[in-house]
Design a protein around this motif. Structure first.
Motif, PDB file in Angstrom:
ATOM      1  N   ALA A 265       6.113  12.003  11.580  1.00  0.00           N
ATOM      2  CA  ALA A 265       5.589  10.538  11.214  1.00  0.00           C
ATOM      3  C   ALA A 265       3.933  10.871  10.839  1.00  0.00           C
ATOM      4  O   ALA A 265       3.499  10.033   9.822  1.00  0.00           O
ATOM      5  N   VAL A 266       3.178  11.848  11.225  1.00  0.00           N
ATOM      6  CA  VAL A 266       1.935  12.072  10.889  1.00  0.00           C
ATOM      7  C   VAL A 266       1.753  13.357  10.039  1.00  0.00           C
ATOM      8  O   VAL A 266       0.587  13.972   9.983  1.00  0.00           O
ATOM      9  N   THR A 267       2.706  13.693   9.291  1.00  0.00           N
ATOM     10  CA  THR A 267       2.394  14.821   8.455  1.00  0.00           C
ATOM     11  C   THR A 267       3.184  14.750   7.032  1.00  0.00           C
ATOM     12  O   THR A 267       4.165  13.908   7.156  1.00  0.00           O
ATOM     13  N   GLN A 268       3.110  15.600   6.317  1.00  0.00           N
ATOM     14  CA  GLN A 268       3.868  15.536   4.963  1.00  0.00           C
ATOM     15  C   GLN A 268       4.865  16.587   4.758  1.00  0.00           C
ATOM     16  O   GLN A 268       4.455  17.568   5.066  1.00  0.00           O
TER      17      GLN A 268
ATOM     18  N   LEU B 202       0.788  -1.044   0.037  1.00  0.00           N
ATOM     19  CA  LEU B 202      -0.129   0.019  -0.044  1.00  0.00           C
ATOM     20  C   LEU B 202       0.995   1.293   0.044  1.00  0.00           C
ATOM     21  O   LEU B 202       0.310   2.452  -0.278  1.00  0.00           O
ATOM     22  N   GLU B 203       1.981   0.988   0.321  1.00  0.00           N
ATOM     23  CA  GLU B 203       3.013   2.362   0.484  1.00  0.00           C
ATOM     24  C   GLU B 203       2.359   3.213   1.392  1.00  0.00           C
ATOM     25  O   GLU B 203       2.514   4.562   1.224  1.00  0.00           O
ATOM     26  N   ARG B 204       1.861   3.048   2.489  1.00  0.00           N
ATOM     27  CA  ARG B 204       1.157   3.960   3.213  1.00  0.00           C
ATOM     28  C   ARG B 204       2.245   4.145   4.446  1.00  0.00           C
ATOM     29  O   ARG B 204       2.936   3.241   4.747  1.00  0.00           O
ATOM     30  N   ARG B 205       1.887   5.275   4.988  1.00  0.00           N
ATOM     31  CA  ARG B 205       2.807   5.718   6.012  1.00  0.00           C
ATOM     32  C   ARG B 205       2.491   4.841   7.586  1.00  0.00           C
ATOM     33  O   ARG B 205       1.158   4.663   7.553  1.00  0.00           O
ATOM     34  N   HIS B 206       3.180   4.366   8.052  1.00  0.00           N
ATOM     35  CA  HIS B 206       2.856   3.470   9.266  1.00  0.00           C
ATOM     36  C   HIS B 206       3.883   3.562  10.116  1.00  0.00           C
ATOM     37  O   HIS B 206       5.184   3.907  10.290  1.00  0.00           O
ATOM     38  N   VAL B 207       3.552   3.361  11.516  1.00  0.00           N
ATOM     39  CA  VAL B 207       4.192   3.224  12.802  1.00  0.00           C
ATOM     40  C   VAL B 207       3.861   2.020  13.620  1.00  0.00           C
ATOM     41  O   VAL B 207       2.707   2.011  14.241  1.00  0.00           O
ATOM     42  N   LEU B 208       4.701   0.854  13.516  1.00  0.00           N
ATOM     43  CA  LEU B 208       4.302  -0.336  14.127  1.00  0.00           C
ATOM     44  C   LEU B 208       5.460  -0.729  15.396  1.00  0.00           C
ATOM     45  O   LEU B 208       6.771  -1.124  15.106  1.00  0.00           O
ATOM     46  N   GLU B 209       5.023  -0.366  16.641  1.00  0.00           N
ATOM     47  CA  GLU B 209       5.926  -0.565  17.754  1.00  0.00           C
ATOM     48  C   GLU B 209       5.563  -2.098  17.997  1.00  0.00           C
ATOM     49  O   GLU B 209       4.401  -2.242  18.394  1.00  0.00           O
ATOM     50  N   GLN B 210       6.391  -2.979  18.134  1.00  0.00           N
ATOM     51  CA  GLN B 210       6.364  -4.382  18.399  1.00  0.00           C
ATOM     52  C   GLN B 210       7.212  -4.804  19.476  1.00  0.00           C
ATOM     53  O   GLN B 210       8.330  -3.930  19.932  1.00  0.00           O
ATOM     54  N   GLU B 211       6.969  -5.818  20.287  1.00  0.00           N
ATOM     55  CA  GLU B 211       7.730  -6.287  21.277  1.00  0.00           C
ATOM     56  C   GLU B 211       9.103  -6.543  20.831  1.00  0.00           C
ATOM     57  O   GLU B 211       9.395  -7.070  19.809  1.00  0.00           O
TER      58      GLU B 211
END
Length: 509
Positions: free
Chosen positions: A488-491, A249-258
């Motif tokens: 992270a949430v802006t262009q 999807l080439e979408r902005r993402h923030v994935l915090e994992q353990e």
């Protein structure tokens, strides 16, 4: 012993109905989407981990209902992103101060819904509000040359920090010009988040709050075409599924994992300090993404380390967060209360028993009889601290974060073994090296695969300007914290490479 008067679940829920009757009905909690509180979804039965009391359950939407909610958020986003920054600042500030006026109620809901002791619950609320106040004061410079995303931000977060992580992020995302969607964590935090959202919505913030199963709603909350960003906080299995859904999807993402955050001890001597640090590490029963459940210790110093460790765990206090001997007594000062639910307590007990059966040595195993409880109360969600030496490689306790008060010790003889043991989970959020010499830390810390590596002190997520992320499999996408959360949430400019851990590159600020 008794529940302190005025703090029973019925008291807390009754106050929610008084403060925000649009969001709380006598028989259930509502979802919020499309600019309105909606009496939809199917409320699920839920029981407090504190003592088994029946509490309000999440009104679970199906996929079609979630799709309507996302469409409503996209419409709100089109209006909100054009609102002048000064007006956004005023509305977010008003929401924060409204939450501050109801701070004790928000904290009490956290006690009942996710088992936080009173002091810890208050800190969760306060960190959220103080952090957002700082962003309001700094947002002008952070947004220079930047614009909101093309669509709303979708948040899927774990249950352990509803205010200081999830609500904090939501308020900053809105401040930056985005409409915001959040899924209520399945395991807890419904009423706290609903009350906070109700107060924010009254000030005109574009918040959507829905409940439902992750597998059912993920196609909409992760892959929906109108979304501008996906923010996820949770385990590696669920995070991996989210990442797979985002791959094309080439979408902005923030994935915090353990990740398995490790504390290394090498040529160290300040055992009194370490005792205090070990006790503090049990905050909220180690149900934190930055908890330290693994200690990697030089074999020749293990006798001194073990003495410091046993002194620390011997002083821990755990139990019912609202139990008092007399009505006027203050709430107890506890290190932790229950685990998030009965299933987690059983899972952890089974993992410990299996590890011991396969060769782990139990060096400490406390009993629930030492806990602070009401007479005859349900204690099935509680777990007393355990420490194991050398859990077998086949055990989850060897390579994964237990998310409970279970520590493991690994003994090593060389620096190479120390580093290999500290990097057992292919990346972590934080790590610490306790060593007397600064030069030793400077030499070893860059080889530890963690975003933050402390020297003789623990590291945490941090507040305000402090950055946060993870290395290896513990993080995917943009890093956050300070200015990076806004970025992270802006262009920004065309071709911008955000600091983060992406499939094609890792950029550490």
């Amino acid at each position: 012993m008794q529940v302190k008067p005025g703090t029973a679940w019925q008291d807390a829920y009754g106050r929610c109905c008084e403060v925000a009757p649009e969001a709380f009905h006598d028989d259930r909690v509502l979802n919020h989407w499309g600019g309105f509180w909606q009496r939809d979804g199917r409320p699920a039965p839920v029981f407090s981990p504190v003592d088994g009391t029946a509490i309000a359950g999440p009104p679970r939407l199906d996929r079609a209902g979630a799709a309507r909610a996302v469409a409503g958020a996209a419409e709100e986003h089109r209006r909100w992103r054009h609102l002048p920054l000064e007006e956004r600042k005023e509305r977010v500030s008003a929401a924060v101060e409204s939450m501050a006026a109801h701070r004790d109620l928000l904290a009490l809901l956290l006690v009942w819904e996710i088992g936080k002791p009173w002091k810890t619950a208050c800190a969760d609320v306060d960190r959220c509000l103080d952090g957002v106040r700082w962003y309001v004061s700094e947002i002008d410079r952070m947004l220079a040359g930047r614009a909101p995303l093309p669509g709303p931000v979708s948040n899927i977060a774990s249950w352990n920090y509803p205010m200081s992580v999830l609500m904090h992020a939501m308020l900053v995302q809105a401040l930056a010009g985005n409409a915001v969607i959040a899924k209520t964590p399945t395991d807890g935090g419904l009423c706290c988040l609903t009350l906070a959202c109700a107060l924010a919505v009254r000030e005109g913030l574009p918040f959507t709050l829905v409940s439902g199963g992750g597998a059912e709603l993920s196609p909409v909350l992760v892959s929906g075409r109108s979304l501008g960003c996906v923010s996820f906080v949770g385990g590696r299995d669920a995070g991996g599924r989210v990442a797979a859904s985002l791959a094309d999807l080439e979408r902005r993402h923030v994935l915090e994992q353990e990740g398995l955050n490790c504390w290394g001890v090498w040529d160290y001597s300040d055992w009194e300090l370490l005792t205090r640090q070990i006790r503090a590490s049990f905050d909220y029963g180690k149900q934190r993404c930055t908890a330290y459940p693994r200690f990697v210790v030089r074999r020749s110093q293990f006798h001194a380390f073990l003495g410091a460790y046993l002194e620390a765990v011997g002083s821990l206090r755990f139990g019912h967060p609202l139990a008092v001997a007399a009505p006027d007594d203050p709430l107890p000062e506890l290190d932790f209360g229950p685990l998030i639910n009965v299933s987690k307590a059983k899972e952890l007990a089974d993992q410990v028993d299996e590890a011991v059966a396969r060769g782990a040595v139990p060096l400490h195993r406390a009993s629930l009889t030492s806990g602070h409880f009401l007479p005859g109360q349900d204690t099935s969600a509680y777990f007393a601290p355990v420490a194991l030496l050398d859990p077998p490689r086949s055990s989850p306790l060897h390579h994964a974060e237990p998310f409970g008060p279970v520590d493991s010790f690994v003994l090593v003889d060389t620096e190479a073994e120390l580093l290999a043991a500290m990097n057992a989970s292919n990346g972590a959020l934080v790590a610490t090296l306790s060593c007397d010499e600064e030069e030793t830390h400077r030499r070893l810390a860059p080889q530890v695969r963690a975003f933050k590596v402390g020297h003789n002190r623990p590291r945490s997520r941090g507040d305000r300007e402090e950055l946060f992320g993870g290395l290896g499999a513990s993080w995917r996408g943009a890093f956050v914290g300070g200015e990076l959360l806004v970025r992270a949430v802006t262009q920004g400019p065309d071709g911008e490479r955000l600091p983060g851990n992406f499939p094609g590159y890792t950029l550490v600020p």
